[in-house]
Design a protein around this motif. Structure first.
Motif, mmCIF file in Angstrom:
data_model
loop_
_atom_site.group_PDB
_atom_site.id
_atom_site.type_symbol
_atom_site.label_atom_id
_atom_site.label_comp_id
_atom_site.label_asym_id
_atom_site.label_seq_id
_atom_site.Cartn_x
_atom_site.Cartn_y
_atom_site.Cartn_z
ATOM 1 N N PHE A 87 12.207 28.296 23.081
ATOM 2 C CA PHE A 87 11.611 27.819 21.830
ATOM 3 C C PHE A 87 10.875 26.495 22.010
ATOM 4 C CE2 PHE A 87 15.477 25.337 21.774
ATOM 5 C CZ PHE A 87 15.122 24.166 21.116
ATOM 6 N N LYS A 88 11.195 25.771 23.090
ATOM 7 C CA LYS A 88 10.592 24.452 23.288
ATOM 8 C C LYS A 88 9.075 24.521 23.479
ATOM 9 C CE LYS A 88 14.687 21.987 24.831
ATOM 10 N NZ LYS A 88 15.722 23.056 24.905
ATOM 11 N N ASP A 89 8.538 25.714 23.762
ATOM 12 C CA ASP A 89 7.090 25.859 23.866
ATOM 13 C C ASP A 89 6.385 25.399 22.593
ATOM 14 O OD1 ASP A 89 6.792 26.910 26.464
ATOM 15 O OD2 ASP A 89 7.314 28.926 25.796
ATOM 16 N N VAL A 140 22.154 28.143 14.441
ATOM 17 C CA VAL A 140 21.269 27.568 15.456
ATOM 18 C C VAL A 140 22.096 27.051 16.635
ATOM 19 C CG1 VAL A 140 19.448 25.877 15.879
ATOM 20 C CG2 VAL A 140 19.747 26.832 13.574
ATOM 21 N N PRO A 141 21.884 27.627 17.822
ATOM 22 C CA PRO A 141 22.557 27.085 19.013
ATOM 23 C C PRO A 141 22.064 25.659 19.244
ATOM 24 C CG PRO A 141 21.360 29.138 19.525
ATOM 25 C CD PRO A 141 20.965 28.733 18.151
ATOM 26 N N SER A 142 22.978 24.685 19.185
ATOM 27 C CA SER A 142 22.520 23.295 19.104
ATOM 28 C C SER A 142 23.020 22.428 20.247
ATOM 29 C CB SER A 142 22.962 22.688 17.771
ATOM 30 O OG SER A 142 22.317 23.360 16.702
ATOM 31 N N GLY A 143 22.114 21.572 20.733
ATOM 32 C CA GLY A 143 22.457 20.627 21.783
ATOM 33 C C GLY A 143 22.132 19.208 21.323
ATOM 34 N N ASN A 144 20.834 18.923 21.275
ATOM 35 C CA ASN A 144 20.398 17.615 20.785
ATOM 36 C C ASN A 144 20.126 17.609 19.284
ATOM 37 O OD1 ASN A 144 20.187 15.058 21.794
ATOM 38 N ND2 ASN A 144 18.593 15.594 23.261
ATOM 39 N N PHE A 145 20.267 18.765 18.637
ATOM 40 C CA PHE A 145 20.149 18.929 17.188
ATOM 41 C C PHE A 145 18.743 18.724 16.622
ATOM 42 C CE2 PHE A 145 24.314 19.796 15.186
ATOM 43 C CZ PHE A 145 25.045 19.924 16.358
ATOM 44 N N GLY A 146 17.712 18.821 17.485
ATOM 45 C CA GLY A 146 16.348 18.737 16.979
ATOM 46 C C GLY A 146 15.951 20.013 16.252
ATOM 47 N N ALA A 183 21.680 24.259 28.252
ATOM 48 C CA ALA A 183 20.708 23.487 27.469
ATOM 49 C C ALA A 183 21.386 22.813 26.275
ATOM 50 C CB ALA A 183 19.574 24.375 26.982
ATOM 51 N N MET A 184 22.650 23.161 26.047
ATOM 52 C CA MET A 184 23.388 22.541 24.932
ATOM 53 C C MET A 184 24.495 21.622 25.450
ATOM 54 S SD MET A 184 23.504 25.631 22.225
ATOM 55 C CE MET A 184 24.799 26.592 22.951
ATOM 56 N N ASP A 185 24.424 21.270 26.727
ATOM 57 C CA ASP A 185 25.446 20.375 27.275
ATOM 58 C C ASP A 185 25.082 18.923 26.967
ATOM 59 O OD1 ASP A 185 26.547 22.678 28.190
ATOM 60 O OD2 ASP A 185 26.092 22.342 30.307
ATOM 61 N N PRO A 222 22.968 33.200 27.049
ATOM 62 C CA PRO A 222 24.204 32.486 26.687
ATOM 63 C C PRO A 222 24.060 31.618 25.429
ATOM 64 C CG PRO A 222 23.732 32.224 29.038
ATOM 65 C CD PRO A 222 22.565 32.947 28.452
ATOM 66 N N HIS A 223 22.866 31.047 25.183
ATOM 67 C CA HIS A 223 22.684 30.205 23.993
ATOM 68 C C HIS A 223 22.658 31.058 22.728
ATOM 69 C CE1 HIS A 223 21.092 28.238 27.544
ATOM 70 N NE2 HIS A 223 21.467 27.103 26.997
ATOM 71 N N GLY A 224 21.926 32.166 22.801
ATOM 72 C CA GLY A 224 21.891 33.090 21.668
ATOM 73 C C GLY A 224 23.281 33.647 21.370
ATOM 74 N N GLU A 233 17.592 33.166 18.846
ATOM 75 C CA GLU A 233 17.633 33.391 20.287
ATOM 76 C C GLU A 233 16.663 32.381 20.866
ATOM 77 O OE1 GLU A 233 18.524 33.803 22.939
ATOM 78 O OE2 GLU A 233 19.805 35.555 23.129
ATOM 79 N N THR A 234 17.220 31.319 21.502
ATOM 80 C CA THR A 234 16.387 30.179 21.871
ATOM 81 C C THR A 234 15.731 30.327 23.248
ATOM 82 O OG1 THR A 234 18.494 29.146 22.446
ATOM 83 C CG2 THR A 234 17.447 28.438 20.402
ATOM 84 N N ALA A 235 16.195 31.270 24.053
ATOM 85 C CA ALA A 235 15.570 31.493 25.365
ATOM 86 C C ALA A 235 15.696 32.959 25.753
ATOM 87 C CB ALA A 235 16.221 30.621 26.430
ATOM 88 N N HIS A 236 14.786 33.412 26.586
ATOM 89 C CA HIS A 236 14.839 34.782 27.088
ATOM 90 C C HIS A 236 16.018 34.918 28.062
ATOM 91 C CE1 HIS A 236 13.681 38.529 28.940
ATOM 92 N NE2 HIS A 236 12.642 38.637 28.133
HETATM 93 C C1 LIG Z 1 16.939 22.916 24.216
HETATM 94 C C2 LIG Z 1 17.685 24.189 23.987
HETATM 95 C C3 LIG Z 1 18.698 24.293 22.997
HETATM 96 C C4 LIG Z 1 19.143 23.111 22.174
HETATM 97 O O1 LIG Z 1 18.192 22.739 21.207
HETATM 98 P P1 LIG Z 1 18.334 21.327 20.446
HETATM 99 O O2 LIG Z 1 17.098 21.199 19.643
HETATM 100 O O3 LIG Z 1 18.421 20.288 21.532
HETATM 101 O O4 LIG Z 1 19.577 21.382 19.632
HETATM 102 C C5 LIG Z 1 19.299 25.527 22.802
HETATM 103 N N1 LIG Z 1 18.977 26.593 23.553
HETATM 104 C C6 LIG Z 1 18.022 26.533 24.521
HETATM 105 C C7 LIG Z 1 17.743 27.743 25.329
HETATM 106 C C8 LIG Z 1 17.345 25.331 24.771
HETATM 107 O O5 LIG Z 1 16.423 25.277 25.742
#
Ligand SMILES: *Cc1c(COP(=O)(O)O)cnc(C)c1O
Length: 431
Positions: free
Chosen positions: A106-108, A247-253, A302-304, A356-358, A381-384
């Motif tokens: 999703f970061k794209d 939402v799978p969350s790490g940095n919460f953006g 990515a959520m560590d 794993p994030h999804g 689903e934040t990554a393939h």
């Molecule tokens: C960056 C990322 C996250 C975490 O997103 P945040 O905006 O930092 O909470 C979750 N899943 C994937 C695959 C990521 O690359």
């Protein structure tokens, strides 16, 4: 539109300055002064609008007249140049797939939008060359490299920890060439992060290069993440149910962008922040004590994140009140074993391959729905799944098909400069 620093409400900034600087001088995150609700007519017409029309309406007040309309529309068109499908997985559970962009995460969206804005400001002003310096633990590097590739006036320097990103992630950030340089650091992600922070405070480097960061605290990466929440809701059949997003969350953006969208009137009634063992927010909502800890390594890497930097923005959406926040946000955390078991179960029962994030997002949603029967749920689903090939194949017991675009990157030659300490980073930046 002006932005203020969350460390000092009297410090104001334009959008342009916030994008170029990333953080306020007092190290506070920038936050918009005003969050306006969108008109009812917009939501009534939502289903008939294009992605770009939606995105333009959503973002235009946050940019004001700092980017002309035609330029902004061009940036939006490029940013959203792929699909954001919502797909049913099982009864009451749907998935919003955010991995159809060039680097399959999703970061794209944020990286492309930020590159477009920064590219415009450089073209227009007398800013000179800018160096985007960024540390990555995985997906950020590839998305930033891809987003900024070939953007005039920008050099990108990416630091990543040797041997600690997946093979695909490494190839995505080391094979592009042009204005992108990858520095392979003999250390951990935290070392990369520390070196980047030091460089930003180093006067000798600042004399020689204009540095900016491209991580998720930058408003130009944060705000466009709202787009796909609107695009998702546009696709939903609600049948009089309330809507919850997990939402799978790490940095919460990412989740913070969704909550901002809801504040602007989008009908999402509740959010679930799903996390792995790095569960500071889960513990906060239970105890009202915010106690960050050093991050621990998991399969959803990515959520560590031990101390999520965007959480203060989530709190600001609720005027820093705990009770207001708790009504709209739940948080649950899950172990790696639960995550693996879920990948296997959902593949077997619904024939859907989770990354794993999804999988963590799915688990959080399932937990919320178990006691909230009047909701329809969507998880992100934040990554393939191929980005985490070994983990996924082991969990589901089958080989994954590699998409052609990923195979093409895998076949390219890695180019990285190995560095071992800050001294070597500094001499690279000064050279
Ligand atoms: C960056 C990322 C996250 C975490 O997103 P945040 O905006 O930092 O909470 C979750 N899943 C994937 C695959 C990521 O690359």
């Amino acid at each position: 539109m002006k932005y203020f620093s969350l460390n000092n409400r009297d410090h104001r900034s334009t959008f342009e300055n916030a994008v170029i600087k990333g953080l306020a001088p007092d190290k506070g995150l920038y936050f918009p002064e005003e969050i306006a609700r969108l008109p009812v007519s917009f939501f009534e017409e939502l289903h008939s609008l294009s992605k770009s029309e939606i995105a333009h309406t959503v973002i235009k007040d946050y940019i004001g007249d700092e980017i002309p309309e035609q330029e902004l529309l061009g940036i939006i068109e490029h940013t959203l140049d792929f699909d954001f499908p919502v797909i049913p997985v099982e009864k009451n559970i749907q998935v919003l797939e955010l991995f159809h962009g060039p680097t399959k995460a999703f970061k794209d969206v944020g990286a492309r939008f930020m590159a477009g804005c920064l590219g415009y400001f450089i073209k227009k002003g007398n800013l000179g060359k800018i160096t985007v310096l960024v540390a990555t633990s995985g997906d950020t590097g590839g998305a930033v490299a891809n987003g900024f590739l070939g953007v005039e006036g920008i050099d990108v320097v990416i630091l990543y920890p040797k041997g600690k990103v997946s093979e695909i992630q490494e190839k995505q950030l080391t094979t592009l060439g042009q204005n992108i340089v990858a520095l392979e650091v003999d250390g951990a992600f935290d070392d990369c992060q520390d070196m980047v922070k030091r460089a930003f405070l180093d006067a000798e480097i600042q004399d020689k290069r204009q540095l900016t960061s491209a991580n998720s605290i930058n408003v130009a990466r944060w705000l466009p993440q709202m787009f796909y929440y609107f695009i998702a809701v546009q696709q939903l059949q609600l049948n009089n149910k309330k809507v919850v997003f997990s939402v799978p969350s790490g940095n919460f953006g990412n989740i913070c962008a969704g909550m901002l969208a809801a504040k602007m009137g989008l009908s999402i009634h509740h959010f679930v922040a799903s996390s792995n063992a790095n569960n500071v927010v889960d513990r906060y909502l239970a105890s009202e004590k915010f106690e960050p800890k050093p991050s621990v390594q998991t399969i959803s890497n990515a959520m560590d994140v031990g101390n999520p930097s965007n959480f203060i923005r989530v709190q600001e959406l609720f005027q820093q009140t705990f009770t207001g926040l708790k009504e709209k946000l739940s948080s649950y955390s899950f172990t790696d074993l639960e995550t693996e078991n879920t990948m296997r179960k959902v593949f077997k029962e619904a024939n859907y391959v989770l990354d794993p994030h999804g999988a963590v997002g799915y688990l959080g949603l399932q937990k919320f729905l178990a006691t909230n029967l009047d909701y329809m749920g969507v998880f992100l689903e934040t990554a393939h799944p191929v980005k985490f090939l070994e983990t996924v194949e082991k969990a589901i017991g089958e080989k994954l098909e590699i998409p052609a675009s990923i195979q093409a990157v895998m076949d390219k030659e890695k180019k990285a400069i190995l560095i071992k300490d800050y001294k070597e980073l500094k001499s690279f930046l000064l050279s």
